[in-house]
Motif scaffolding. Structure first.
Motif, PDB file in Angstrom:
ATOM      1  N   ARG C  10       0.877  -1.164   0.000  1.00 13.02           N
ATOM      2  CA  ARG C  10       0.000   0.000   0.000  1.00 13.02           C
ATOM      3  C   ARG C  10       0.914   1.214   0.000  1.00 13.02           C
ATOM      4  N   TYR C  11       0.812   2.043  -1.027  1.00 11.26           N
ATOM      5  CA  TYR C  11       1.666   3.233  -1.105  1.00 11.26           C
ATOM      6  C   TYR C  11       1.175   4.284  -0.132  1.00 11.26           C
ATOM      7  N   PRO C  12       2.047   5.199   0.265  1.00 13.42           N
ATOM      8  CA  PRO C  12       1.632   6.261   1.201  1.00 13.42           C
ATOM      9  C   PRO C  12       0.435   7.049   0.671  1.00 13.42           C
ATOM     10  N   THR C  13       0.261   7.067  -0.669  1.00 11.07           N
ATOM     11  CA  THR C  13      -0.874   7.783  -1.232  1.00 11.07           C
ATOM     12  C   THR C  13      -2.184   7.051  -1.003  1.00 11.07           C
ATOM     13  N   GLY C  14      -2.099   5.810  -0.498  1.00  9.58           N
ATOM     14  CA  GLY C  14      -3.312   5.038  -0.269  1.00  9.58           C
ATOM     15  C   GLY C  14      -3.563   4.008  -1.352  1.00  9.58           C
ATOM     16  N   GLN C  15      -2.823   4.104  -2.465  1.00  9.15           N
ATOM     17  CA  GLN C  15      -2.964   3.126  -3.549  1.00  9.15           C
ATOM     18  C   GLN C  15      -2.629   1.720  -3.039  1.00  9.15           C
ATOM     19  N   ARG C  16      -3.555   0.793  -3.231  1.00  7.88           N
ATOM     20  CA  ARG C  16      -3.232  -0.600  -2.904  1.00  7.88           C
ATOM     21  C   ARG C  16      -2.737  -1.264  -4.174  1.00  7.88           C
ATOM     22  N   ALA C  17      -1.417  -1.349  -4.327  1.00  7.60           N
ATOM     23  CA  ALA C  17      -0.852  -1.851  -5.577  1.00  7.60           C
ATOM     24  C   ALA C  17      -0.805  -3.377  -5.595  1.00  7.60           C
ATOM     25  N   LEU C  18      -0.540  -3.994  -4.447  1.00 10.10           N
ATOM     26  CA  LEU C  18      -0.531  -5.464  -4.379  1.00 10.10           C
ATOM     27  C   LEU C  18      -1.487  -5.900  -3.283  1.00 10.10           C
ATOM     28  N   GLY C  35      -0.507  -7.952 -17.495  1.00  8.14           N
ATOM     29  CA  GLY C  35      -1.622  -7.331 -16.777  1.00  8.14           C
ATOM     30  C   GLY C  35      -1.745  -5.894 -17.200  1.00  8.14           C
ATOM     31  N   PRO C  36      -2.929  -5.330 -16.989  1.00  8.49           N
ATOM     32  CA  PRO C  36      -3.147  -3.956 -17.447  1.00  8.49           C
ATOM     33  C   PRO C  36      -2.269  -2.958 -16.696  1.00  8.49           C
ATOM     34  N   SER C  37      -2.163  -1.799 -17.251  1.00 11.69           N
ATOM     35  CA  SER C  37      -1.423  -0.712 -16.609  1.00 11.69           C
ATOM     36  C   SER C  37      -1.976  -0.467 -15.222  1.00 11.69           C
ATOM     37  N   GLY C  38      -1.088  -0.371 -14.250  1.00 13.09           N
ATOM     38  CA  GLY C  38      -1.547  -0.114 -12.888  1.00 13.09           C
ATOM     39  C   GLY C  38      -1.911  -1.359 -12.128  1.00 13.09           C
ATOM     40  N   ALA C  39      -1.711  -2.532 -12.735  1.00 10.47           N
ATOM     41  CA  ALA C  39      -2.069  -3.777 -12.065  1.00 10.47           C
ATOM     42  C   ALA C  39      -1.112  -4.097 -10.927  1.00 10.47           C
ATOM     43  N   GLY C  40       0.067  -3.483 -10.952  1.00  7.22           N
ATOM     44  CA  GLY C  40       1.028  -3.726  -9.874  1.00  7.22           C
ATOM     45  C   GLY C  40       2.222  -4.552 -10.306  1.00  7.22           C
ATOM     46  N   LYS C  41       2.446  -4.672 -11.598  1.00 10.44           N
ATOM     47  CA  LYS C  41       3.561  -5.489 -12.091  1.00 10.44           C
ATOM     48  C   LYS C  41       4.907  -4.928 -11.637  1.00 10.44           C
ATOM     49  N   SER C  42       5.093  -3.642 -11.876  1.00 12.85           N
ATOM     50  CA  SER C  42       6.372  -3.036 -11.475  1.00 12.85           C
ATOM     51  C   SER C  42       6.531  -3.106  -9.967  1.00 12.85           C
ATOM     52  N   THR C  43       5.449  -2.833  -9.253  1.00 20.27           N
ATOM     53  CA  THR C  43       5.514  -2.873  -7.799  1.00 20.27           C
ATOM     54  C   THR C  43       5.951  -4.251  -7.321  1.00 20.27           C
ATOM     55  N   LEU C  44       5.394  -5.307  -7.927  1.00 21.73           N
ATOM     56  CA  LEU C  44       5.743  -6.665  -7.535  1.00 21.73           C
ATOM     57  C   LEU C  44       7.242  -6.899  -7.704  1.00 21.73           C
ATOM     58  N   ASP C 170      11.807  -5.389 -16.033  1.00 24.69           N
ATOM     59  CA  ASP C 170      10.592  -4.576 -16.049  1.00 24.69           C
ATOM     60  C   ASP C 170      10.384  -3.955 -17.429  1.00 24.69           C
ATOM     61  N   GLU C 171       9.499  -4.539 -18.200  1.00 26.34           N
ATOM     62  CA  GLU C 171       9.161  -4.028 -19.529  1.00 26.34           C
ATOM     63  C   GLU C 171      10.401  -3.655 -20.345  1.00 26.34           C
ATOM     64  N   PRO C 172      11.194  -4.635 -20.719  1.00 29.31           N
ATOM     65  CA  PRO C 172      12.476  -4.336 -21.365  1.00 29.31           C
ATOM     66  C   PRO C 172      12.310  -3.774 -22.768  1.00 29.31           C
ATOM     67  N   ILE C 203       5.713  -7.565 -18.974  1.00 30.51           N
ATOM     68  CA  ILE C 203       5.612  -7.247 -20.398  1.00 30.51           C
ATOM     69  C   ILE C 203       4.175  -6.919 -20.761  1.00 30.51           C
ATOM     70  N   HIS C 204       4.001  -5.995 -21.683  1.00 27.24           N
ATOM     71  CA  HIS C 204       2.657  -5.628 -22.133  1.00 27.24           C
ATOM     72  C   HIS C 204       2.261  -6.383 -23.394  1.00 27.24           C
ATOM     73  N   ASP C 205       3.267  -6.804 -24.154  1.00 27.78           N
ATOM     74  CA  ASP C 205       2.991  -7.414 -25.442  1.00 27.78           C
ATOM     75  C   ASP C 205       2.702  -8.905 -25.257  1.00 27.78           C
TER      76      ASP C 205
HETATM   77  N1  ATP Z   1       5.575   5.561  -6.013  1.00 32.70           N
HETATM   78  C1  ATP Z   1       4.231   5.380  -5.992  1.00 32.70           C
HETATM   79  N2  ATP Z   1       3.477   6.083  -5.130  1.00 32.70           N
HETATM   80  C2  ATP Z   1       2.142   5.914  -5.091  1.00 32.70           C
HETATM   81  N3  ATP Z   1       1.474   5.058  -5.864  1.00 32.70           N
HETATM   82  C3  ATP Z   1       2.166   4.325  -6.748  1.00 32.70           C
HETATM   83  C4  ATP Z   1       3.575   4.444  -6.865  1.00 32.70           C
HETATM   84  N4  ATP Z   1       4.020   3.601  -7.821  1.00 32.70           N
HETATM   85  C5  ATP Z   1       2.910   2.973  -8.275  1.00 32.70           C
HETATM   86  N5  ATP Z   1       1.800   3.400  -7.624  1.00 32.70           N
HETATM   87  C6  ATP Z   1       0.434   2.940  -7.864  1.00 32.70           C
HETATM   88  O1  ATP Z   1       0.409   1.557  -7.670  1.00 32.70           O
HETATM   89  C7  ATP Z   1      -0.390   0.921  -8.660  1.00 32.70           C
HETATM   90  C8  ATP Z   1       0.439  -0.136  -9.381  1.00 32.70           C
HETATM   91  O2  ATP Z   1       1.486   0.526 -10.099  1.00 32.70           O
HETATM   92  P1  ATP Z   1       2.570  -0.274 -10.933  1.00 32.70           P
HETATM   93  O3  ATP Z   1       3.565   0.716 -11.428  1.00 32.70           O
HETATM   94  O4  ATP Z   1       3.092  -1.401 -10.124  1.00 32.70           O
HETATM   95  O5  ATP Z   1       1.713  -0.827 -12.135  1.00 32.70           O
HETATM   96  P2  ATP Z   1       2.194  -1.582 -13.456  1.00 32.70           P
HETATM   97  O6  ATP Z   1       1.402  -2.816 -13.531  1.00 32.70           O
HETATM   98  O7  ATP Z   1       3.658  -1.706 -13.471  1.00 32.70           O
HETATM   99  O8  ATP Z   1       1.709  -0.587 -14.566  1.00 32.70           O
HETATM  100  P3  ATP Z   1       2.396  -0.294 -15.993  1.00 32.70           P
HETATM  101  O9  ATP Z   1       2.037  -1.433 -16.860  1.00 32.70           O
HETATM  102  O10 ATP Z   1       1.732   0.974 -16.462  1.00 32.70           O
HETATM  103  O11 ATP Z   1       3.866  -0.152 -15.766  1.00 32.70           O
HETATM  104  C9  ATP Z   1      -0.874   2.016  -9.571  1.00 32.70           C
HETATM  105  O12 ATP Z   1      -2.213   2.294  -9.216  1.00 32.70           O
HETATM  106  C10 ATP Z   1       0.005   3.203  -9.283  1.00 32.70           C
HETATM  107  O13 ATP Z   1      -0.732   4.384  -9.379  1.00 32.70           O
END
Ligand code: ATP
Ligand code: MG
Lengths: 267, 270, 277
Positions: C10-18, C35-44, C170-172, C203-205
């Motif tokens: 959970r990011y400090p902004t409140g976003q629940r990424a995972l 997974g779609p943009s924002g699904a949390g791939k990078s976060t994982l 991460d999305e090379p 990967i998105h593709d």
């Molecule tokens: N540094 C951050 N601070 C606050 N929220 C974040 C931060 N990084 C990511 N998020 C939020 O966490 C969620 C998951 O983000 P993440 O970057 O992991 O998605 P993603 O699957 O990698 O997307 P993309 O395919 O666009 O790269 C999103 O809703 C994003 O807004």
């Protein structure tokens, strides 16, 4: 058949100066310069080595800062502010004709050169040198300080103005000229609207700079808080000196803040 | 279309500002003029002096010319010392400003306290003028170029530290992450990830500051902190205007030359 | 090898990424995470080497729980994980060789870093890797003079310089043209297989994922919704991961071609397939 390739085991980053001789020469030059400079400057090392204990002594005598003579302080600060304000005001006014003359695209060649000459000469000499000359001519006191800051503002604002006018897109000048406008009309319609905001911004910035410089011209006797500071140092009144320094820092701060605020509003 | 109709559709008066805006503007102008005049009064400027100012000035110029060319021998050494003070002061600043800039950049500092300390040093350094720093260091180290070098250093730390810290705050975040992800230590991240990105800015500001410092060190002698200012001060006090003329011309040459060098070098490295 | 259990972020902004991700990678395989943009791939991915601090859950690599390590231990753990970035993240003003050698930073002390004197075996490895990624002779070129594809090759080589036991990618290819994308994917997959290094690859593709990955994980709203072989990515799975769309040209051509004609099913039917690997 080809054998597996053999890879090097050494690598050096390419240097900025490719030839090693030149590189060593450069380092040698730097070292030589250091030796030479330390050799030539005249230093009383025994006096310098006593510096650290003296610094401790100085600081212990600075604390606590002595604000008891606050009237002197307020008078000095007030004088500095007034000097800065008057100098900026008149500097701003006189900078306009000089700035116009120093713009290559407006003024005829001889006038341009003369105006540029004035700007270069007044800009190159440090304010304190100008101040001391004025002190010799007009005597101690704020007049010398005002004149110094006036000259500094004048050349700074004029230079900025001239550069802005030179960087003006030629099209807008030509368009107004094409309507058959005379030179004064050109000034009013083409140059003023373009230049005014920048000119005001630069002037406000200069007011802030004058405020800062008004604290130093006093050191050679040109009035303001600097003169009070110099006197306190001469009398080893270090706790009062610290009070003055704090006042100066506060003044500089307020000036910077005020100037940033006004320039923000101008935009 | 009748005349009245025409007049109604197309106004014949056009004003850039509303009357209210105009009023406010004139009020500002009046206020500024008033404060300026009031200040002039407060400063008790002896206007009588201006009556013969042109005579005085002409007199001064006549006395400065012809310059006393033989005096140049005595000018040379202090002039070189002036350049040394500026150069050594800038070199020390180069070394000291560095760690302070890292402390004052949000992304490389350790914690809020270290950040505050860094910022405090930068602000203090910047808000005190070089000449005032000169006064302080003369009180510490006694008169001479050492005080001058420290005065230059003390003032320049704030200038360079601020610009370097701003550059550090703008480095590419991704690069830093990539270096961190290899398991590099904090120091290694700074050295490999941050430093190469800010190095050009560090060189640029150093050279720029050097040329400012040349100009500053010409007056340090007035408070006893070494350089050409010392003989300028004594020549002025002795009213030896022909010497003053030479000194001013030589300062002029050095300052213009350093400005030229600085601009040329900066153009090459960027 | 790598076991992720109940990972929350959970990011400090409140976003629940995972929202409770669990998965295991125990074979040296390329695992594509889609997974779609924002699904949390990078976060994982970033939680694995703690560029992002997970809120709760554990990440165990070879018996060590990464989430419990001190800063110092984390640095030692990080050097066992190579990371490759979408934006390459090279040090632009350094040469290709210096960028490669920066992969060894976790292994050498500061003094060597300071003098740019790395052990001979590191240098040899760097030259070999340059050769492998097709950048022979580029060692003295500055990174800012390279094209995108070349930069990514440097990025790959830098990660492999770490001799990692796990690759985080991460999305090379997101900033590269289709042909270069394929080349880059091929290099990553080949090198990973050659060295027996498992790779987690965002990967998105989808088509690219299918043609290069051994296994695909679908992420949606911070949850694993698919985990299986690439040919299991049919229309209903893609709908499950990305939402309603015409997937007929993207979906894997499975054994039963007639599947394509059916309308995509709703989410409820999918819960069983969302089982965690
Ligand atoms: N540094 C951050 N601070 C606050 N929220 C974040 C931060 N990084 C990511 N998020 C939020 O966490 C969620 C998951 O983000 P993440 O970057 O992991 O998605 P993603 O699957 O990698 O997307 P993309 O395919 O666009 O790269 C999103 O809703 C994003 O807004
Ligand atoms: Mg992402």
């Amino acid at each position: 058949m080809s054998s597996p390739p053999v890879y090097p085991t050494r690598w050096k980053p390419p240097s900025l100066i490719s030839s090693p001789a030149a590189r060593r020469g450069f380092v040698a030059l730097a070292v030589l310069y250091l030796l030479w400079s330390f050799g030539t400057i005249e230093v009383d090392w025994s006096r310098v080595s006593r510096g650290l204990p003296r610094a401790a002594d100085l600081f212990s005598r600075m604390f606590p800062p002595d604000f008891s003579r606050w009237e002197l302080l307020v008078k000095g600060v007030g004088e500095s502010v007034q000097m800065a304000f008057v100098a900026s005001f008149f500097g701003m006014a006189v900078a306009v004709p000089i700035g116009l003359c120093a713009a290559r695209n407006l003024a005829p060649r001889p006038i341009y050169l003369a105006a540029r000459g004035i700007i270069v000469i007044t800009r190159t000499l440090h304010e304190v040198i100008v101040a001391i000359i004025f002190v010799k001519v007009f005597g101690f006191g704020p007049l010398a300080g005002v004149l110094t800051l006036f000259v500094a503002s004048l050349s700074f604002i004029a230079k900025m103005l001239a550069e802005d006018i030179e960087n003006m897109p030629p099209g807008s000048l030509e368009a107004i000229r094409a309507t058959g406008a005379s030179f004064p009309k050109l000034l009013v319609y083409a140059i003023t609207p373009q230049m005014l905001p920048r000119y005001l911004g630069v002037s406000i910035y200069r007011l802030d700079a004058n405020l800062r410089h008004s604290t130093v011209v006093g050191i050679v006797g040109a009035g303001g808080i600097g003169q009070v500071l110099q006197a306190s140092f001469n009398r080893y009144d270090y706790d009062f000196s610290l009070a003055i320094l704090i006042a100066i820092v506060a003044l500089v701060f307020i000036g910077e803040f005020f100037s940033a605020w006004i320039r923000g509003r101008l935009r | 279309m009748t005349v009245e109709e025409h007049a109604r559709r197309y106004p014949e008066v056009w004003r850039r500002f509303s009357p209210r805006q105009t009023l406010v503007r004139y009020a500002w102008y009046a206020g500024i003029v008033f404060v300026a005049l009031w200040s002039v009064r407060q400063l008790e400027i002896p206007w009588l002096y201006f009556l013969d100012a042109h005579v005085q000035a002409a007199d001064l110029l006549v006395r400065m010319f012809p310059p006393d060319w033989a005096f140049i021998e005595q000018v040379l050494d202090p002039l070189i010392e002036t350049i040394h003070i500026a150069t050594l002061g800038t070199a020390f600043t180069f070394i000291i400003a560095f760690p302070i800039a890292f402390l004052s950049a949000r992304n490389t500092t350790y914690n809020d306290l270290t950040w505050l300390i860094g910022r405090f040093i930068l602000v203090t350094s910047r808000s005190v003028n070089t000449v005032v720093w000169g006064l302080v260091f003369v009180a510490i180290f006694g008169p001479g170029p050492v005080a001058g070098i420290w005065a230059i250093t003390a003032r320049s730390i704030g200038f360079m530290g601020k610009l370097i810290a701003e550059a550090i705050e703008e480095v590419d975040e991704g690069t830093i992450e990539a270096i961190e992800a290899t398991g590099a230590s904090r120091l290694q991240v700074l050295w490999i990830g941050v430093l190469p990105q800010v190095l050009p800015i560090i060189w640029g500001t150093s050279i720029y500051r050097w040329d400012i410092n040349i100009r500053e060190s010409t007056v340090l002698g007035f408070v006893g902190a070494g350089g050409i200012g010392i003989i300028l001060y004594s020549s002025i006090n002795l009213f030896a205007w022909s010497e003053v003329g030479i000194i001013i011309i030589s300062i002029f040459v050095v300052v213009v030359f350093s400005e030229f060098v600085s601009a040329a070098v900066r153009q090459r490295i960027t | 090898m790598l076991t992720i259990t109940d990972l929350f972020k959970r990011y400090p902004t409140g976003q629940r990424a995972l929202n409770g991700v669990s998965l295991t990678v125990d074979l040296p395989q390329v695992v594509a995470i889609i997974g779609p943009s924002g699904a949390g791939k990078s976060t994982l991915l970033r939680c694995v080497n703690r560029l992002v601090e997970p809120t709760s859950g554990s990440v165990v690599l070879d018996g060590i729980d990464i989430t419990k390590l001190s800063r110092r231990e984390l640095r030692r753990a990080r050097r066992r994980m190579g990371m490759i970035f979408q934006e390459y993240n090279l040090v632009e003003r350094l040469t290709v060789m210096e960028n490669l050698l920066s992969g060894r930073l976790g292994y050498v002390g500061f003094w060597r870093t300071y003098r740019r004197r790395y052990p001979p075996e590191d240098i040899r490895m760097a030259y070999e890797l340059l050769d492998r990624v097709g950048l022979t002779g580029y060692e003295d070129t500055r990174a800012d003079a390279l094209s995108g594809g070349e930069r990514q090759r440097v990025g790959i080589a830098r990660a492999l310089m770490q001799q990692p036991e796990l690759l985080l990618v991460d999305e090379p290819t997101a900033s590269l043209d289709p042909k270069t994308s394929r080349q880059i994917m091929r290099i990553i997959v080949e090198l990973a297989q050659e060295r027996g290094t498992p790779a987690l690859l965002n990967i998105h593709d989808v088509v690219l994922a299918q043609s290069f990955a051994d296994r695909v994980i679908g992420l949606r709203a911070g949850k694993v919704v698919f985990d299986g072989a690439p040919n299991g990515l049919d229309e209903k799975v893609l709908t499950e991961i990305y939402g309603e769309e015409d997937w007929s040209t993207t979906a894997a051509r499975g054994e039963d071609e007639d599947e394509g004609g059916k309308p995509p099913r709703r989410r409820g039917d999918m819960e069983s397939e969302a089982a965690v690997g």
